[in-house]
Design an enzyme around this catalytic site. Sequence first.
Site, short mmCIF file in Angstrom:
data_model
loop_
_atom_site.label_atom_id
_atom_site.label_comp_id
_atom_site.label_asym_id
_atom_site.label_seq_id
_atom_site.Cartn_x
_atom_site.Cartn_y
_atom_site.Cartn_z
N ALA A 143 4.71 -67.52 37.78
CA ALA A 143 5.56 -68.61 37.28
C ALA A 143 5.14 -69.01 35.87
O ALA A 143 3.96 -69.07 35.56
CB ALA A 143 5.45 -69.80 38.23
N ASN A 201 20.01 -71.33 38.32
CA ASN A 201 19.93 -71.32 36.85
C ASN A 201 19.34 -70.06 36.26
O ASN A 201 18.48 -70.11 35.39
CB ASN A 201 19.14 -72.54 36.34
N HIS A 251 17.19 -59.90 22.73
CA HIS A 251 17.28 -59.92 21.26
C HIS A 251 16.62 -61.15 20.67
O HIS A 251 16.44 -62.15 21.34
CB HIS A 251 18.75 -59.86 20.82
N LYS A 278 5.21 -57.93 26.73
CA LYS A 278 4.75 -56.52 26.72
C LYS A 278 5.07 -55.90 28.07
O LYS A 278 5.27 -56.62 29.05
CB LYS A 278 3.24 -56.48 26.51
C1 LIG Z 1 13.22 -66.24 44.76
C2 LIG Z 1 11.96 -66.91 44.66
O1 LIG Z 1 11.04 -66.32 44.24
S1 LIG Z 1 11.78 -68.52 45.10
C3 LIG Z 1 10.03 -68.86 45.02
C4 LIG Z 1 9.62 -69.17 43.63
N1 LIG Z 1 8.18 -69.24 43.58
C5 LIG Z 1 7.53 -69.19 42.44
O2 LIG Z 1 8.11 -69.17 41.37
C6 LIG Z 1 6.03 -69.16 42.55
C7 LIG Z 1 5.43 -68.01 41.77
N2 LIG Z 1 4.04 -67.87 42.15
C8 LIG Z 1 3.00 -67.83 41.30
O3 LIG Z 1 3.14 -67.90 40.07
C9 LIG Z 1 1.64 -67.69 41.96
O4 LIG Z 1 0.69 -68.45 41.23
C10 LIG Z 1 1.18 -66.23 42.08
C11 LIG Z 1 2.12 -65.48 43.02
C12 LIG Z 1 1.12 -65.50 40.75
C13 LIG Z 1 -0.20 -66.28 42.69
O5 LIG Z 1 -0.66 -64.98 42.95
P1 LIG Z 1 -2.13 -64.76 43.54
O6 LIG Z 1 -2.37 -63.30 43.58
O7 LIG Z 1 -2.24 -65.52 44.82
O8 LIG Z 1 -3.01 -65.39 42.41
P2 LIG Z 1 -4.19 -66.44 42.53
O9 LIG Z 1 -3.67 -67.75 43.00
O10 LIG Z 1 -5.31 -65.78 43.28
O11 LIG Z 1 -4.58 -66.60 41.02
C14 LIG Z 1 -5.20 -65.56 40.27
C15 LIG Z 1 -5.45 -66.11 38.90
O12 LIG Z 1 -4.19 -66.27 38.25
C16 LIG Z 1 -4.02 -67.60 37.80
N3 LIG Z 1 -2.61 -67.92 38.00
C17 LIG Z 1 -1.91 -67.84 39.14
N4 LIG Z 1 -0.65 -68.19 38.93
C18 LIG Z 1 -0.54 -68.48 37.63
C19 LIG Z 1 0.54 -68.92 36.82
N5 LIG Z 1 1.74 -69.09 37.33
N6 LIG Z 1 0.31 -69.12 35.52
C20 LIG Z 1 -0.93 -68.93 35.00
N7 LIG Z 1 -2.00 -68.53 35.72
C21 LIG Z 1 -1.79 -68.31 37.03
C22 LIG Z 1 -4.93 -68.43 38.68
O13 LIG Z 1 -5.33 -69.60 38.03
C23 LIG Z 1 -6.08 -67.48 38.91
O14 LIG Z 1 -6.96 -67.56 37.83
P3 LIG Z 1 -8.55 -67.41 38.08
O15 LIG Z 1 -8.75 -66.00 38.55
O16 LIG Z 1 -9.16 -67.70 36.76
O17 LIG Z 1 -8.89 -68.42 39.15
#
Ligand SMILES: CC(=O)SCCNC(=O)CCNC(=O)[C@H](O)C(C)(C)COP(=O)(O)OP(=O)(O)OC[C@H]1O[C@@H](n2cnc3c(N)ncnc32)[C@H](O)[C@@H]1OP(=O)(O)O
Length: 177
Positions: free
Chosen positions: A151, A80, A106, A157
């Site tokens: 995610a 998607n 846009h 920005k």
């Molecule tokens: C093709 C493909 O990609 S398929 C796989 C798809 N996978 C995904 O979509 C998963 C995406 N992963 C994420 O969003 C993960 O949370 C990551 C990669 C950003 C985590 O990265 P890390 O460096 O391990 O971050 P960590 O878990 O240490 O969190 C750091 C801070 O960011 C915050 N945070 C992490 N992810 C998110 C998020 N998605 N939204 C909001 N805040 C977040 C945490 O709460 C933390 O806050 P804190 O410092 O106050 O405790």
Amino acid sequence: MEIYFRAIISLFINLKNKIFFQGRYKANILQSFGPGFRVHMSGKDSKIEIGKKTVTRAGMQLRVEGGTLKIGNQCFFNTNMNITCVDEVTIGDYCQFANNIVIVDHDHDYKQGINPGLVSSPIHIGNNVWVGANAVILRGVTIGDNSVIAAGSVVRKDVPANTVLYQKREDNYKSFQ
Ligand SMILES: CC(=O)SCCNC(=O)CCNC(=O)[C@H](O)C(C)(C)COP(=O)(O)OP(=O)(O)OC[C@H]1O[C@@H](n2cnc3c(N)ncnc32)[C@H](O)[C@@H]1OP(=O)(O)O
């Protein structure tokens, strides 16, 4: 086996798009497009270029209305993925996109009343960028090489190279017992 089947289907999709959109659609023959890969193009200035070895899962939708969309080599798009382009969207090489991502260059010019026109600005995504599930990338944004979009982010920005963008939300728990 599936890999060959997909390659053949992708060849047909490319061929169909090349015939239908003529010089406006350019894509290397080495692709693996998943089910439901769709290209919608309107306007004589619309252009799509796709590098080689793109892999998409189901439901990738590319809509270009007068703009230019360029996707580099060896990018992966999970299910998607949705890109709408009236201006310019460029994606570099080796990028990874998770599920349910929207890229839209846009806005509706809503301050202009009923049936407004559009305001647009280009989006540029560098090389080796990883975009997490349910992210939305809005107009005018540049994302630097090797960066990560957490995610659920709404990218409004520029994101510098080699950084992780996350938009903190508070977890609130209210007991109902
Ligand atoms: C093709 C493909 O990609 S398929 C796989 C798809 N996978 C995904 O979509 C998963 C995406 N992963 C994420 O969003 C993960 O949370 C990551 C990669 C950003 C985590 O990265 P890390 O460096 O391990 O971050 P960590 O878990 O240490 O969190 C750091 C801070 O960011 C915050 N945070 C992490 N992810 C998110 C998020 N998605 N939204 C909001 N805040 C977040 C945490 O709460 C933390 O806050 P804190 O410092 O106050 O405790």
